[in-house]
Scaffold this motif. Sequence first.
Motif, PDB file in Angstrom:
ATOM      1  N   LEU A  67     -49.243 -33.442  41.008  1.00 59.91           N
ATOM      2  CA  LEU A  67     -48.098 -33.830  40.180  1.00 59.91           C
ATOM      3  C   LEU A  67     -46.924 -32.895  40.436  1.00 59.91           C
ATOM      4  CD1 LEU A  67     -50.018 -34.326  36.816  1.00 59.91           C
ATOM      5  CD2 LEU A  67     -49.211 -36.138  38.344  1.00 59.91           C
ATOM      6  N   GLU A  68     -45.744 -33.478  40.623  1.00 63.16           N
ATOM      7  CA  GLU A  68     -44.521 -32.694  40.810  1.00 63.16           C
ATOM      8  C   GLU A  68     -43.411 -33.279  39.941  1.00 63.16           C
ATOM      9  OE1 GLU A  68     -41.462 -30.424  41.440  1.00 63.16           O
ATOM     10  OE2 GLU A  68     -43.481 -29.885  42.131  1.00 63.16           O
ATOM     11  N   ALA A  69     -42.795 -32.412  39.132  1.00 65.30           N
ATOM     12  CA  ALA A  69     -41.719 -32.866  38.250  1.00 65.30           C
ATOM     13  C   ALA A  69     -40.459 -33.226  39.025  1.00 65.30           C
ATOM     14  CB  ALA A  69     -41.413 -31.796  37.205  1.00 65.30           C
TER      15      ALA A  69
ATOM     16  N   THR B 227     -44.340 -37.686  42.539  1.00 65.24           N
ATOM     17  CA  THR B 227     -43.127 -36.916  42.283  1.00 65.24           C
ATOM     18  C   THR B 227     -42.424 -37.478  41.047  1.00 65.24           C
ATOM     19  OG1 THR B 227     -41.934 -38.322  43.853  1.00 65.24           O
ATOM     20  CG2 THR B 227     -42.819 -36.239  44.691  1.00 65.24           C
ATOM     21  N   GLU B 228     -41.430 -36.751  40.577  1.00 64.02           N
ATOM     22  CA  GLU B 228     -40.693 -37.118  39.361  1.00 64.02           C
ATOM     23  C   GLU B 228     -41.669 -37.433  38.220  1.00 64.02           C
ATOM     24  OE1 GLU B 228     -36.936 -39.407  40.122  1.00 64.02           O
ATOM     25  OE2 GLU B 228     -37.868 -39.694  42.113  1.00 64.02           O
ATOM     26  N   SER B 229     -42.665 -36.587  38.095  1.00 68.16           N
ATOM     27  CA  SER B 229     -43.730 -36.770  37.110  1.00 68.16           C
ATOM     28  C   SER B 229     -43.972 -35.436  36.407  1.00 68.16           C
ATOM     29  CB  SER B 229     -45.012 -37.259  37.792  1.00 68.16           C
ATOM     30  OG  SER B 229     -44.790 -38.474  38.481  1.00 68.16           O
ATOM     31  N   GLN B 230     -43.410 -35.297  35.221  1.00 70.57           N
ATOM     32  CA  GLN B 230     -43.469 -34.025  34.500  1.00 70.57           C
ATOM     33  C   GLN B 230     -44.554 -34.053  33.433  1.00 70.57           C
ATOM     34  OE1 GLN B 230     -39.716 -32.677  33.003  1.00 70.57           O
ATOM     35  NE2 GLN B 230     -40.568 -30.877  31.985  1.00 70.57           N
TER      36      GLN B 230
ATOM     37  N   GLY C  62     -41.459 -42.189  35.179  1.00 69.05           N
ATOM     38  CA  GLY C  62     -40.678 -43.415  35.098  1.00 69.05           C
ATOM     39  C   GLY C  62     -40.327 -43.812  33.682  1.00 69.05           C
ATOM     40  N   GLY C  63     -40.152 -42.829  32.819  1.00 68.14           N
ATOM     41  CA  GLY C  63     -39.797 -43.100  31.429  1.00 68.14           C
ATOM     42  C   GLY C  63     -40.980 -43.363  30.524  1.00 68.14           C
ATOM     43  N   ASP C  64     -42.184 -43.462  31.096  1.00 69.11           N
ATOM     44  CA  ASP C  64     -43.384 -43.740  30.300  1.00 69.11           C
ATOM     45  C   ASP C  64     -44.270 -42.501  30.228  1.00 69.11           C
ATOM     46  OD1 ASP C  64     -42.680 -46.434  29.945  1.00 69.11           O
ATOM     47  OD2 ASP C  64     -43.554 -46.952  31.904  1.00 69.11           O
ATOM     48  N   ALA C  65     -45.041 -42.398  29.175  1.00 72.31           N
ATOM     49  CA  ALA C  65     -46.048 -41.350  29.032  1.00 72.31           C
ATOM     50  C   ALA C  65     -47.375 -41.906  29.534  1.00 72.31           C
ATOM     51  CB  ALA C  65     -46.164 -40.889  27.585  1.00 72.31           C
TER      52      ALA C  65
END
Length: 553
Positions: A35-37, A230-233, A257-260
């Motif tokens: 996972l990469e923010a 990516t883009e996953s915090q 992507g805006g979802d948890a």
Amino acid sequence: MPQAPFDYIIVGAGTAGCLLANRLSADPKKRVLLLEAGKKDNYIWIHIPVGYLYCIGNPRTDWLYQTEATPGLNGRTLRYPRGKTLGGCSSINGMIYMRGQARDYDNWAKLTGEDDWSWDKALPDFKAHEQHYKLDSGADPATGDNSRFSDLHGHDGELRIEKQRLRWDVLEAFAAAANEAGIESTDDFNSGDNAGVGYFEVTQKGGWRWNGAKAFLRPVKNRSNLTVWTESQVERLVFEADADGAPRCAGAIVRRGGDAVTVRASGEVILSAGAIGSPQILQLSGVGPAQLLKEHGIAVVKDLPGVGENLQDHLQIRAVFKVEGAQTLNTLANSLVGKAKIGLEYALKRSGPMSMSPSQLGAFTRSDPGHAHANLEYHVQPLSLDAFGEDLHPFPAMTASVCNLNPTSRGHVRIRSNRFDDAPVIQPNYLDTDQDRRIAADSLRQVREIMSRPAMQKYKPEEWKPGVQFQSDDELAKLAGDIANTIFHPTGTAKMGRDDDQAAVVDARLRVRGVKGLRVVDASVMPEITSGNTNAPTLMIAEKAARWIRMAG
């Protein structure tokens, strides 16, 4: 739709995370999620070495942290860069390959009770991922023998290490002046004793930055058992009660992507989010100082008072000297013709200023004869500016930055709220001890001594900052607070230690104390900062951790 469980979830695709993903996915039976923010490392300025100027302070690649006002810096706050992209800090750092000193690792072994951290046991883990230029020909060209280098370096690994592709007369003069001041030359800072003066080796390949993503992810991108988001915090970790009632880390809640999204691990969750990100995630998840967690309305999973404490960093004091009769980057880059020459040289040869790391020449020495080992590191540059990221001065000048390798000041990282997207409180507490202030004053005097040596006099160096009018210990320590800056080496905020060390966050094999299924693998686990730049030690830590994780599962 629920995600199928992975065997391993790695949080953070920085220096450690990229290596871990490579090593753990080597077993095709193990499913690995990385996972990469931040975003992918497809931004051109990541790869051109001088591009750090455009990556630091850029939300595309940097978390944009700021420290709190620091008393030792006379109330100043500092920009605190941390990489936010594939490769993490290896995508925006100074590319300097520096292991530190053998005594650092022997001390870790004593502090943790784990002999595997000793220098002799760490050396194979440094060599495991190296592709060192000194072994390209298979032998030392001077002697025809490569045993000296092969004993210390590897050539079959993924991380390319090269010499720098540039030369500056003013740097050669500084090295000669350092020799005159009693600092001998060295051709290898990574032998276990880095005392000496010489050019830094860098993580580059053919004039391009060689970050963790290039080294460790690209070669295995087609592995079907490796998933990279990516883009996953990570918002927080997920815990369940084990059979004996102890908490077990079962996965993480990820903002994607805006979802948890909830992801689960049947084996281990590995935090590799760095010395700022890892303690922040632990605290947000209920692992940390109980009082801090309660203040922010977070249920306590495990009271570990050391989470976020013990922050250590190298503070560099930047002394600037005007020079005459020498080419410096100030004069070369402050004209359109000069800039055109710089660009053309890089385009044709991948050399020159655009291939530069932030610092080119290094020196390690003692601040006074009472120290048994080198406790100062110099970063010497053929340029000057008021602050990192600002314009070069309009006059020819050079900078001799010096840092205390073994600071005794300790800071902290603490959550500001229970929101995952709020930056944490970062208080480094630089120059908080009498010893650190005294070494700061002594180091500035030593810079002056080197610049006064005959080898430098043809350039008529004139101290521009801090200024020769400042002479006393108190004056120089205060001035250090005015002009010093971080050298981007935060460590220690989830330190490893023995079971009886109540401040230790992880054990000697990096398992979070009192929590199953969770490790921390990054620079935060260092009990004491290494005597040099911290990227190479972080890779060594990850190499060991990968082996231990495979053995456990």
